[in-house]
Enzyme design. Structure first.
Site, PDB file in Angstrom:
ATOM      1  CB  SER A  98      51.959  40.317  42.768  1.00 39.01           C
ATOM      2  OG  SER A  98      51.682  39.943  41.430  1.00 39.01           O
ATOM      3  CE  LYS A  99      55.275  35.179  47.272  1.00 37.50           C
ATOM      4  NZ  LYS A  99      54.811  34.312  48.344  1.00 37.50           N
ATOM      5  NE  ARG A 100      48.855  36.695  41.955  1.00 36.12           N
ATOM      6  CZ  ARG A 100      49.232  36.485  43.219  1.00 36.12           C
ATOM      7  NH1 ARG A 100      49.642  35.298  43.570  1.00 36.12           N
ATOM      8  NH2 ARG A 100      49.196  37.447  44.104  1.00 36.12           N
TER       9      ARG A 100
END
Length: 486
Positions: free
Chosen positions: A251-253
């Site tokens: 994920s972007k995180r």
RNA sequence: GGUCCCUUCGUCUAGCGGUCUAGGACGUCGCCCUUUCACGGCGAAAACACGGGUUCGAUUCCCGUAGGGAUCACCA
């Protein structure tokens, strides 16, 4: 904007879309979703559309929109017709929600956020599934508090079940009892995502919804809305997500990078990224290197795997190396020039480009990304005296006494400065000295390239030219003397 | 936790009841080529999660178990 349709598709034409929300860069998972949508549309002679889901005003940004478009362009995923911006269509979304109020498939819900939070807390405490309980579903309009804010919810069927014939997942069935009455229009009059996608997909004539399988559960709710509206149902294809090397969701995180990072920081070629992404979760026999036209011919949703796959940078690099070797030399020179200029802290000249062009065929066999390619090219362009790395210094120190000087003398009198002639001279020298060719070539390589590894020595000398080559050998000889006399 | 999905070498995959002593690719390890490093060539180690069925026969079909994933907002 009203009920106007950006583009009316014919009944039979396939229309797919990629619908990212502009809350950040175009990440690798999004790129693959875009690729599959693109390929499917092209394979079926249909349209591939782009929609920016910017209804979340707080998180959507203009730079993110630019980054997505930039990424799509780099990967050459050409979309048809104009881009649809979802936020601009909110009036139409509201209109649809209100039409549901009229046909009885929607209702006003006056429950407050606090009230709903209490409801969920109770459900949680009772270990019940957390769902809206439909407290306003059947209440008469006369119960409505005056002037109070309300949302519009879908009056979803509570009996039976819904089956989606997913093109990737196969038939998937969910009982309607599992679904609650979702909010369509917020109390401030703005549409929710669920409403917006359904309306936009319909208005854009989307026939095949291909997206990440994190949306699989949403599909059932969306289908309920579509049926309430009496609209044609699109085909669905939920493709599995890409996981990181550790198996956790990318994920972007968590480790996901924008495609710009693959381009700029890792120095990858777009066709390599595309090929790698295509093979992640999809296969066609034993084929590994698959061109765009070939992919369009072969791609089919049924062959997409249902389980998530891990992202493997090593393999991506390998695929990139393949495309690098296949790439046009002039193109590579252009691609590495900015990196070289930054490294050398000066502009790349025509002369630089000329020598790079001539050496590229050999250089590119030794690199798997543009960064390495640029770094490996540097020694051609450095000005004398060129820096020696540790390996080179060691080679020079260990060289048989005097070979370098005698090689210098020999090359100094060579007239034919070609790789073949130079090699012939070096071999003759080695034989005369009773040495292996390597014993002569390695110290020379160190002197000429500043490194223990390089493309073929004699090709390098030929590319560098007589003066530069001889000068570099002289430089090495000079430092050697300094060391001896120090 | 409820619901849904998934499970072949370390990783990506081929396989769609017998052809599987399970194929390819990346990575790893050897060898060859060779002026170094690469490229290239050859070779090796390496997998059907487990347990029940169905069947003459299961990697392939069904059911459990375990493990992994997704999702449960007035976010998208």
């Amino acid at each position: 904007m009203g009920a106007s349709r950006p583009t009316e598709a014919s009944d039979t034409e396939v229309v797919t879309r990629f619908a990212p929300s502009p809350t950040g860069f175009l990440h690798i998972g999004g790129a693959r979703t875009a690729l599959f949508n693109y390929l499917f549309a092209r394979a079926n002679g249909g349209q591939f559309r782009l929609r920016i889901e910017d209804t979340d005003r707080a998180r959507s940004t203009e730079p993110a929109v630019a980054a997505i478009i930039d990424g799509m362009s780099w990967l050459d995923f050409e979309w048809d017709s104009e881009i649809v911006y979802q936020f601009a269509r909110s009036a139409r979304h509201a209109e649809v929600a209100n039409s549901l109020l009229e046909n009885g498939h929607g209702y006003r819900c006056y429950a407050t956020a606090e009230e709903l939070e209490t409801m969920r807390a109770e459900q949680r405490a009772a270990k019940l599934p957390m769902r809206y309980d439909g407290r306003w579903r059947d209440r008469p309009a006369s119960d409505a508090p005056e002037e109070a804010p309300f949302v519009i919810r879908l009056k979803a069927p509570r009996e039976g079940s819904v089956t989606i014939a997913d093109l990737v997942q196969g038939p998937v069935t969910v009982a309607n009892a599992e679904l609650d009455d979702m909010v369509l229009l917020r109390s401030d009059g703005t549409p929710t995502y669920m409403l917006a996608v359904v309306v936009d997909d319909h208005d854009m004539g989307v026939t095949h919804v291909i997206r990440g399988d994190d949306h699989l559960n949403n599909a059932f709710r969306q289908l309920a809305l579509i049926r309430a509206l009496g609209w044609p149902e699109p085909a669905y294809a939920h493709i599995p997500l890409i996981h990181g090397a550790d198996g956790a969701k990318l994920s972007k995180r968590h480790g996901a990078l924008g495609v710009d990072a693959y381009r700029d920081e890792m120095g990858l070629l777009p066709e390599a990224v595309e090929n790698y992404l295509l093979r992640l979760g999809w296969g066609h026999g034993d084929d590994e290197i698959i061109s765009r036209p070939q992919a369009i011919e072969w791609f089919d949703l049924a062959a997409v795997n249902r389980g998530p796959s891990r992202f493997d940078m090593k393999k991506l690099e390998s695929v990139n190396g393949h495309y690098l070797r296949a790439a046009d030399d002039a193109r590579l020179v252009v691609l590495i020039s900015p990196r070289i200029a930054a490294e050398l802290d000066r502009p790349v000249t025509d002369g630089d480009r000329d020598i790079l062009q001539r050496s590229m065929a050999e250089l590119k066999k030794r690199a798997s990304n543009l960064n390495d390619l640029a770094m490996a090219s540097l020694f051609y362009l450095r000005s004398r005296p060129i820096p020696m790395d540790d390996g080179a210094a060691k080679l020079l120190a260990m060289a048989a006494p005097g070979v370098l000087a005698r090689a210098r003398a020999l090359f100094g009198s060579v007239n034919d400065w070609s790789a073949a002639a130079l090699e012939e001279q070096a071999r003759a020298l080695a034989e005369a000295e009773g040495l292996k060719l390597g014993a002569v070539a390695q110290p020379l390589r160190a002197a000429v390239t500043g490194s223990a590894q390089s493309p073929g020595l004699f090709e390098v000398m030929a590319a560098l030219g007589r003066d530069e080559t001889l000068g570099r050998i002289d430089d090495a000889l000079a430092t050697d003397t300094e060391r001896a006399t120090a």
